[in-house]
Design a protein around this motif. Structure first.
Motif, PDB file in Angstrom:
ATOM      1  N   UNK A  43     -26.548  36.971   4.208  1.00 52.88           N
ATOM      2  CA  UNK A  43     -25.294  37.374   3.519  1.00 52.88           C
ATOM      3  C   UNK A  43     -24.005  36.419   4.280  1.00 52.88           C
ATOM      4  N   UNK A  44     -24.324  36.628   5.763  1.00 52.04           N
ATOM      5  CA  UNK A  44     -23.575  35.488   6.544  1.00 52.04           C
ATOM      6  C   UNK A  44     -23.613  34.143   5.800  1.00 52.04           C
ATOM      7  N   UNK A  45     -24.481  33.806   5.487  1.00 53.04           N
ATOM      8  CA  UNK A  45     -24.743  32.268   4.981  1.00 53.04           C
ATOM      9  C   UNK A  45     -23.596  32.220   4.187  1.00 53.04           C
ATOM     10  N   UNK A  46     -23.300  33.102   3.079  1.00 45.02           N
ATOM     11  CA  UNK A  46     -22.344  32.689   1.788  1.00 45.02           C
ATOM     12  C   UNK A  46     -20.957  32.970   2.435  1.00 45.02           C
ATOM     13  N   UNK A  47     -20.828  33.671   3.591  1.00 46.16           N
ATOM     14  CA  UNK A  47     -19.321  33.598   4.109  1.00 46.16           C
ATOM     15  C   UNK A  47     -19.093  32.270   4.591  1.00 46.16           C
ATOM     16  N   UNK A  48     -20.015  31.716   5.357  1.00 44.78           N
ATOM     17  CA  UNK A  48     -19.750  30.455   5.825  1.00 44.78           C
ATOM     18  C   UNK A  48     -19.829  29.446   4.913  1.00 44.78           C
ATOM     19  N   UNK A  49     -20.601  29.529   3.669  1.00 41.10           N
ATOM     20  CA  UNK A  49     -20.594  28.587   2.503  1.00 41.10           C
ATOM     21  C   UNK A  49     -19.037  28.567   1.731  1.00 41.10           C
ATOM     22  N   UNK A  50     -18.458  29.868   1.653  1.00 38.31           N
ATOM     23  CA  UNK A  50     -17.287  30.085   1.263  1.00 38.31           C
ATOM     24  C   UNK A  50     -16.164  29.239   1.819  1.00 38.31           C
ATOM     25  N   UNK A  51     -16.244  29.436   3.192  1.00 39.03           N
ATOM     26  CA  UNK A  51     -15.346  28.796   4.138  1.00 39.03           C
ATOM     27  C   UNK A  51     -15.415  27.198   4.372  1.00 39.03           C
ATOM     28  N   UNK A  52     -16.773  26.935   4.081  1.00 37.85           N
ATOM     29  CA  UNK A  52     -16.737  25.362   4.065  1.00 37.85           C
ATOM     30  C   UNK A  52     -16.418  24.737   2.910  1.00 37.85           C
ATOM     31  N   UNK A  53     -16.318  25.472   1.690  1.00 33.81           N
ATOM     32  CA  UNK A  53     -16.016  25.028   0.490  1.00 33.81           C
ATOM     33  C   UNK A  53     -14.491  25.086   0.050  1.00 33.81           C
ATOM     34  N   UNK A  54     -13.847  25.810   0.910  1.00 33.53           N
ATOM     35  CA  UNK A  54     -12.414  25.853   0.894  1.00 33.53           C
ATOM     36  C   UNK A  54     -12.000  27.206   0.253  1.00 33.53           C
ATOM     37  N   UNK A  55     -12.691  27.937   0.305  1.00 34.94           N
ATOM     38  CA  UNK A  55     -12.358  29.401  -0.451  1.00 34.94           C
ATOM     39  C   UNK A  55     -11.593  30.436   0.870  1.00 34.94           C
ATOM     40  N   UNK A  56     -10.866  31.309   0.411  1.00 33.16           N
ATOM     41  CA  UNK A  56     -10.194  32.224   1.351  1.00 33.16           C
ATOM     42  C   UNK A  56     -11.079  33.443   0.869  1.00 33.16           C
ATOM     43  N   UNK A  57     -11.348  34.306   2.027  1.00 34.65           N
ATOM     44  CA  UNK A  57     -12.277  35.696   1.999  1.00 34.65           C
ATOM     45  C   UNK A  57     -11.121  36.519   2.078  1.00 34.65           C
ATOM     46  N   UNK A  58     -10.693  37.009   0.832  1.00 35.43           N
ATOM     47  CA  UNK A  58      -9.611  38.082   0.769  1.00 35.43           C
ATOM     48  C   UNK A  58     -10.371  39.438   0.847  1.00 35.43           C
ATOM     49  N   UNK A  59     -11.396  39.590   0.322  1.00 34.19           N
ATOM     50  CA  UNK A  59     -12.105  40.810   0.076  1.00 34.19           C
ATOM     51  C   UNK A  59     -13.694  40.464  -0.218  1.00 34.19           C
ATOM     52  N   UNK A  60     -14.598  41.500   0.182  1.00 35.11           N
ATOM     53  CA  UNK A  60     -15.899  41.158  -0.103  1.00 35.11           C
ATOM     54  C   UNK A  60     -16.654  42.553  -0.068  1.00 35.11           C
ATOM     55  N   UNK A  61     -17.808  42.502  -0.773  1.00 35.15           N
ATOM     56  CA  UNK A  61     -18.576  43.890  -0.766  1.00 35.15           C
ATOM     57  C   UNK A  61     -20.094  43.192  -0.519  1.00 35.15           C
ATOM     58  N   UNK A  62     -20.938  44.082   0.202  1.00 38.44           N
ATOM     59  CA  UNK A  62     -22.462  43.787   0.533  1.00 38.44           C
ATOM     60  C   UNK A  62     -23.198  45.046   0.894  1.00 38.44           C
ATOM     61  N   UNK A  63     -24.203  45.072   0.762  1.00 37.53           N
ATOM     62  CA  UNK A  63     -25.224  46.070   1.049  1.00 37.53           C
ATOM     63  C   UNK A  63     -26.118  45.893   2.308  1.00 37.53           C
ATOM     64  N   UNK A  64     -25.667  46.873   3.339  1.00 33.07           N
ATOM     65  CA  UNK A  64     -26.535  46.827   4.734  1.00 33.07           C
ATOM     66  C   UNK A  64     -27.696  47.448   4.496  1.00 33.07           C
ATOM     67  N   UNK A  65     -28.138  48.168   3.743  1.00 31.76           N
ATOM     68  CA  UNK A  65     -29.447  48.646   3.547  1.00 31.76           C
ATOM     69  C   UNK A  65     -30.499  47.783   2.571  1.00 31.76           C
ATOM     70  N   UNK A  66     -29.901  46.802   2.066  1.00 30.96           N
ATOM     71  CA  UNK A  66     -30.743  45.946   1.286  1.00 30.96           C
ATOM     72  C   UNK A  66     -31.364  44.634   2.150  1.00 30.96           C
ATOM     73  N   UNK A  67     -32.653  44.496   1.877  1.00 31.36           N
ATOM     74  CA  UNK A  67     -33.436  43.467   2.658  1.00 31.36           C
ATOM     75  C   UNK A  67     -33.021  42.073   2.380  1.00 31.36           C
ATOM     76  N   UNK A  68     -32.456  41.825   1.199  1.00 32.24           N
ATOM     77  CA  UNK A  68     -32.277  40.557   0.802  1.00 32.24           C
ATOM     78  C   UNK A  68     -31.064  39.875   1.821  1.00 32.24           C
ATOM     79  N   UNK A  69     -30.618  40.665   2.629  1.00 33.48           N
ATOM     80  CA  UNK A  69     -29.631  39.911   3.718  1.00 33.48           C
ATOM     81  C   UNK A  69     -30.554  39.474   5.070  1.00 33.48           C
ATOM     82  N   UNK A  70     -31.759  39.662   4.983  1.00 27.79           N
ATOM     83  CA  UNK A  70     -32.704  39.237   6.001  1.00 27.79           C
ATOM     84  C   UNK A  70     -34.004  38.926   5.665  1.00 27.79           C
ATOM     85  N   UNK A  71     -34.083  38.478   4.353  1.00 27.10           N
ATOM     86  CA  UNK A  71     -35.609  37.946   4.076  1.00 27.10           C
ATOM     87  C   UNK A  71     -35.650  36.578   3.994  1.00 27.10           C
ATOM     88  N   UNK A  72     -34.564  35.842   4.321  1.00 28.13           N
ATOM     89  CA  UNK A  72     -34.610  34.251   4.757  1.00 28.13           C
ATOM     90  C   UNK A  72     -34.667  33.816   3.192  1.00 28.13           C
TER      91      UNK A  72
END
Length: 811
Positions: A43-72
């Motif tokens: 999930x942190x990858x897409x935050x970094x991707x947004x910053x690298x591509x010139x986007x601002x992060x005004x709001x976000x949602x994500x699931x801490x209980x979802x294993x998709x954030x750590x399955x590589x």
């Protein structure tokens, strides 16, 4: 689920509350060190991707209980980032469409190519296509012809479903079409918010203006859930004039959303009727309606951690905390990812022999095996002696005595035949089939079970069913064993019947227990005079004597009048006759007879109990009582009893005959005893015997003032006593049995002798025939007790035959 900054509207409030409900807060910092949450690198990858591509992060949602954030695996993360400056949302379509719907922003889809911006997804509100099938052949409640019918002179009463129209006739019918809820609406997270409807109707009596009244037309929409409950009903009433084809439409929104996965089906139905009752089709007209469902997505169904108010939030949050513990320590629980490897390492560190894969296992294992079993290796001490055991451990089939041979053999046999052992795979099914084939009684599901079970029960117990062979005989034996009185042919019937009758009435037979007491009580209840021991005997005897002779006792009713008639009146009449000079031989004879009469009560001897124990002495004592009573009677009357003649006693000729016949022997005995006593008396008066003389002298001295008759009676009594005592002494000294019996008969005759007793037996009550000889039980047939009939006509007939046999054998 974690989300930064509040949104406008209800969804914004819901997501804003989520920030305070989760223990792990997501950072909204755009610093290079962290964009969303470094604990979830994907999930942190897409935050970094947004910053690298010139986007601002005004709001976000994500699931801490979802294993998709750590399955590589990049591209499947449950995340959506909002950039209000560039008006772009970045993330997964379902997440972005749920939480940032309706903004009109461009969309960077991380599941495909985030560098190509597309239109933002919107799955919050949507409408289905028309769900009603316009093909009228699929409708129910009408006759499908495929031809639109209108007016006419025949047809009905059912509606006609034509090409595109539904025409009603004079019969009232519902035309309907039922649909299952669309699969798309049954998915998790989808709610049904309402529906759009459209009806095209004409209600003008087929343009006939001569019909009175308006035709009926009702339309209903109905929805049911999976439990069969009707959760929605809507009715439209078009029972009014609609002169031309008119389209009616609208939107029906539910007050509370219906959960799509809980719904089952829905139905649209129309009711019409021609109230003019015309032949043909003059009723309402209608085209097939249209229904479009309005539905929305439920964010909680997608992620229960979205908000504490979501169903399953607590369970999901517990799973989340559990995952965190597993990440920190895979040994936290056996279900944690990596638990097996961590546990393996832990056990190897503690004990090198835990598993062959542990470091140093081989050396430790060799030492261990040699200490346990010398045959582990030829270098171990005692290897040769334990060779047999080693071979058995390597191959259980090496010898039948090897450990594990039985199990190995069992496994082998199970492969060949599942019925070899109950532990074999497929044994249950094979065993069931085998048992059913061998014996249908093995299970109630076996073929032929009912018939086999019936035969088995009959073989075990013929009483199982009346159709079993031998049922009748077994039932008979059972009833006899329960109660021998069941049938006269039962063993022990006679004894049981006897015992039953005795228990019901001890008077049934003299052999019954308690017969004597019952017979005594019965006789006493019939006649208290039956025995002196009967209750009320004394009173009954007294009443009897008073009825026979009112002069029996001074307390008897009519005693004074009877006494006057019998004793006083004859004397007065005699005195009157003497005074008048009237006297004849009959009078003298009567006087002489009266002088000989003695007023006695011989029956009193029967009711007076023994006083001394000697019957002879008791007889004398009772006689003395009678004499004293006579003296009292004379003194009461004031007349000498010797001068009063008794009243004549009337008896019937038949009774006199019987009495004379019955008393012939007793008169002869009394005459003999009387003669003997007179001789004894004469001898006693002239004898100088000291004992007898003294006794008679005493009697004479005591009765100097007595009448000659009384003196004679006293002397007779004294002689009876002395004679009885002398006979008793003689009998005891006699050696011969015949002599003793003869003496005993003389003593009994003396003891039973009562002077004048035979005269008492001649008494009778005029006009009354007591104790006449007659049958008490006449020859009558007692009817059968219908309640006592045997079970079954055959048993009753058999019983009656057995009863009749006892009379046939005695004839």
């Amino acid at each position: 689920m974690e989300r930064k900054t509040p949104l406008l509207g209800s969804w914004a409030a819901l997501l804003y509350l989520l920030l305070f409900s989760l223990l792990l807060a997501a950072s909204n910092s755009t610093a290079s060190t962290s964009y969303i949450n470094p604990q979830y690198p994907d999930i942190e990858y897409w935050g970094q991707w947004a910053a690298d591509n010139g986007y601002t992060i005004d709001d976000y949602v994500y699931s801490e209980g979802n294993t998709t954030g750590i399955d590589n695996t990049v591209g499947n993360e449950f995340v959506c980032i909002r950039d209000d400056v560039n008006e772009v949302i970045i993330g997964r379509p379902d997440v972005c469409g749920t939480y940032y719907s309706g903004l009109g922003y461009s969309f960077a889809d991380i599941t495909t190519d985030p560098n190509s911006l597309v239109s933002a997804p919107n799955i919050i509100d949507d409408i289905t296509d028309n769900l009603v099938n316009p093909d009228l052949s699929t409708w129910n409640g009408c006759d499908y012809t495929g031809v639109d019918k209108w007016a006419g002179y025949s047809g009905g009463p059912r509606p006609n479903c034509g090409d595109i129209q539904i025409n009603w006739s004079y019969g009232g019918y519902w035309v309907y079409q039922r649909h299952a809820i669309e699969e798309a609406l049954k998915q998790a997270g989808v709610n049904v918010e309402g529906y759009q409807w459209e009806f095209r109707i004409k209600n003008y009596n087929a343009n006939r203006t001569d019909q009175n009244g308006i035709d009926d037309l009702l339309i209903q929409m109905r929805i049911w859930d999976k439990s069969g409950n009707e959760v929605h009903t809507k009715t439209w009433d078009y029972s009014y004039t609609i002169p031309d084809w008119t389209t009616f439409s609208g939107t029906e929104l539910f007050a509370n959303s219906l959960i799509g996965e809980n719904l089952q089906d829905w139905q649209i139905q129309m009711y019409g009727r021609d109230t003019g009752y015309w032949a043909g089709f003059y009723g309402p007209e209608m085209l097939a309606p249209e229904i479009r469902m309005i539905y929305s997505s439920d964010p909680c169904a997608i992620d229960s951690l979205l908000h504490p108010d979501c169903d399953g939030y607590v369970e999901a949050y517990g799973e989340y905390l559990f995952e965190q513990q597993c990440i920190a320590n895979p040994l936290f629980d056996p279900s944690c990812s990596g638990y097996e490897q961590a546990y393996f390492t832990q056990q190897c560190n503690a004990y090198a022999l835990y598993d062959p894969g542990c470091p140093g296992y081989e050396e430790a294992y060799y030492d261990q095996q040699c200490s346990i079993d010398a045959l582990y290796d030829p270098g171990c001490t005692g290897y040769a002696d334990a060779l047999f055991e080693q071979q058995c451990s390597l191959d259980p089939f090496y010898d039948t005595d090897c450990a594990g041979y039985e199990q190995a053999y069992t496994d082998q046999q199970c492969e060949l035949d599942p019925l070899y052992d109950p532990t074999c795979a497929g044994y249950a099914e094979a065993f069931y089939d085998q048992q059913c084939a061998a014996n249908p009684l093995y299970d109630s599901g076996c073929a032929g079970y009912e018939s086999a079970f019936y035969d088995q029960q009959c073989s075990l117990n013929a009483l199982y069913d009346s159709g079993c062979p031998g049922y009748a005989e077994a039932f008979y034996d059972q009833q006899c064993s329960i109660n021998p009185l069941y049938d006269s042919g039962c063993p022990g019937y006679e004894q049981a019947y006897f015992d039953q009758q005795c228990s019901v009435d001890p008077l049934y037979n003299e052999s019954c227990t308690g017969y004597a007491n019952a017979f005594f009580a019965q006789q006493c209840s019939l006649d208290a005079l039956y025995d002196s021991q009967c209750p009320g005997y004394a009173q009954a005897f007294y009443n009897q004597q008073c009825e026979l002779d009112a002069l029996y006792d001074a307390g008897c009713a009519g005693y004074e009048a009877a006494y006057y008639d019998k004793y006083i009146k004859p004397t007065l009449d005699k005195q009157a006759e003497q005074a008048a000079g009237i006297e004849d031989e009959n009078t003298e004879t009567s006087i002489a007879e009266n002088n000989k009469a003695t007023i006695t009560d011989p029956v009193a001897d029967l009711v007076n109990p023994s006083v001394t124990g000697n019957s002879t002495i008791d007889e004398v004592l009772r006689e003395n009582n009678n004499v004293s009573n006579n003296k009292e009677l004379d003194s009461v009357a004031g007349v000498d009893a010797s001068s009063v003649s008794p009243a004549p006693i009337e008896t019937s000729s038949s009774e006199n005959t019987e009495n004379s016949t019955q008393s012939e022997e007793s008169n002869s005995e009394e005459q003999e005893i009387t003669q003997e006593l007179e001789n004894m008396l004469a001898e006693g008066e002239s004898s100088d015997d000291s004992n007898t003389g003294e006794t008679l002298a005493d009697v004479e001295s005591q009765d100097e003032n007595s009448s000659p008759e009384e003196s004679k009676r006293e002397k007779i009594k004294q002689l009876l006593v002395e004679r009885a005592m002398n006979l008793a002494e003689t009998m005891s000294a006699s050696a011969s049995l015949e002599v003793q019996q003869a003496l005993q008969r003389q003593i009994m005759a003396i003891a039973n002798y009562v002077p004048g007793f035979n005269a008492y037996g001649q008494l009778a009550i005029p006009g009354v025939d007591f104790y006449s000889s007659r049958d008490i039980y006449e020859d009558k047939e007692v009817p059968e007790n219908q309640r006592g009939l045997r079970n079954g006509l055959a048993q009753q007939i058999l019983h009656e035959r057995m009863v009749e046999q006892q009379y046939e054998e005695t004839e």
